[in-house]
Design an enzyme around this catalytic site. Structure first.
Site, PDB file in Angstrom:
ATOM      1  N   THR A 144       0.854  -1.205   0.000  1.00 39.84           N
ATOM      2  CA  THR A 144       0.000   0.000   0.000  1.00 39.84           C
ATOM      3  C   THR A 144       0.881   1.243   0.000  1.00 39.84           C
ATOM      4  O   THR A 144       0.680   2.194  -0.742  1.00 39.84           O
ATOM      5  CB  THR A 144      -0.883   0.011   1.274  1.00 39.84           C
ATOM      6  OG1 THR A 144      -1.469  -1.265   1.427  1.00 39.84           O
ATOM      7  CG2 THR A 144      -1.933   1.082   1.208  1.00 39.84           C
ATOM      8  N   GLU A 151      11.443  -2.332  -1.666  1.00 40.84           N
ATOM      9  CA  GLU A 151      10.625  -3.059  -0.697  1.00 40.84           C
ATOM     10  C   GLU A 151      11.538  -4.052   0.010  1.00 40.84           C
ATOM     11  O   GLU A 151      12.040  -4.987  -0.624  1.00 40.84           O
ATOM     12  CB  GLU A 151       9.487  -3.809  -1.390  1.00 40.84           C
ATOM     13  CG  GLU A 151       8.541  -4.465  -0.407  1.00 40.84           C
ATOM     14  CD  GLU A 151       7.367  -5.147  -1.089  1.00 40.84           C
ATOM     15  OE1 GLU A 151       7.399  -5.315  -2.328  1.00 40.84           O
ATOM     16  OE2 GLU A 151       6.414  -5.523  -0.389  1.00 40.84           O
TER      17      GLU A 151
END
Ligand code: 8LK
Length: 219
Positions: free
Chosen positions: A24, A92
């Site tokens: 998100t 990430e």
């Protein structure tokens, strides 16, 4: 305004437990035209030469965690090294959370034999000594293990169906030791902590408030 660090490229890693909301967060920053996002190469882990190394690791960590974590190490290094086009590179996770959180957890919980841990550690030391792994800022999406567990259940990733809450609790503690208490391991760069227990709307507000701090990386 904040000043961009003198180097022309700026690398941010988004760190946090399984299900803390990293995707998100990355979605939100994908829209910025000076950020290039590098998501976790989970698809590679799920299909290396036709084998699902992620599933193997969750099914039998004693047997497969070295194989899986060494592949994670390779693919994360590739993410760190892919030539950067835009000024900000957002990763990430990183080779650092691989080592300080996931490998550490497998080792401490007795899922990774000591010899496997020793071999991964040698790789890690060599990588740090010989590869320029740039990391200027860590964004820690800090969430309670039970919040992560709910989200993990909702996301319902096939390989994770057997992950128990105490696995997330152990990973949470390692993230806290690494990024908050900074007792065991030196943290590369500066850490910005977001309260990832918040729901999407509230989290977006917090990301907006801290956007300058995250993108410009002033310290
Ligand atoms: C760097 C790193 C990421 C990473 C993810 N994982 C697992 C956690 C999730 O179930 C899945 C996707 O993040 O992979 C892991 O076991 N070891 C890892 N090491």
């Amino acid at each position: 305004i904040c000043k961009l660090p003198k180097q022309e490229t700026f690398t941010v890693a988004v760190e946090g437990n399984i299900g803390c909301g990293k995707s998100t967060f990355l979605e939100y920053f994908k829209s910025s035209n000076n950020v290039e996002v590098r998501s976790e190469p989970v698809d590679l882990w799920k299909n290396v030469g036709g084998w699902n190394s992620l599933e193997l690791m969750y099914k039998d960590a004693k047997r497969w965690s070295l194989a899986f974590q060494s592949y994670v190490q390779l693919t994360m290094l590739q993410q760190h090294h892919k030539p950067q086009v835009k000024p900000v590179k957002m990763l990430e996770r990183s080779v650092f959370s691989a080592r300080f959180c996931f490998v550490e957890n497998l080792y401490r919980s007795g899922c990774m034999p000591a010899v496997d841990h020793a071999i991964l550690e040698e790789w890690y030391q060599w990588i740090l000594a010989n590869q320029t792994v740039q990391l200027d800022l860590i964004v820690y999406l800090r969430a309670d293990p039970c919040t992560c567990y709910e989200r993990l259940k909702k996301r319902n990733r096939q390989e994770e169906t057997g992950v128990p809450l105490d696995y997330l609790e152990a990973l949470h503690q390692l993230h806290e030791d690494w990024l908050i208490h900074q007792r065991l391991f030196k943290v590369p760069g500066h850490v910005v902590v977001l309260d990832a227990n918040k729901n999407l709307v509230e989290l977006q507000k917090e990301m907006e408030e801290k956007r300058q701090e995250i993108l410009c990386g002033y310290f």
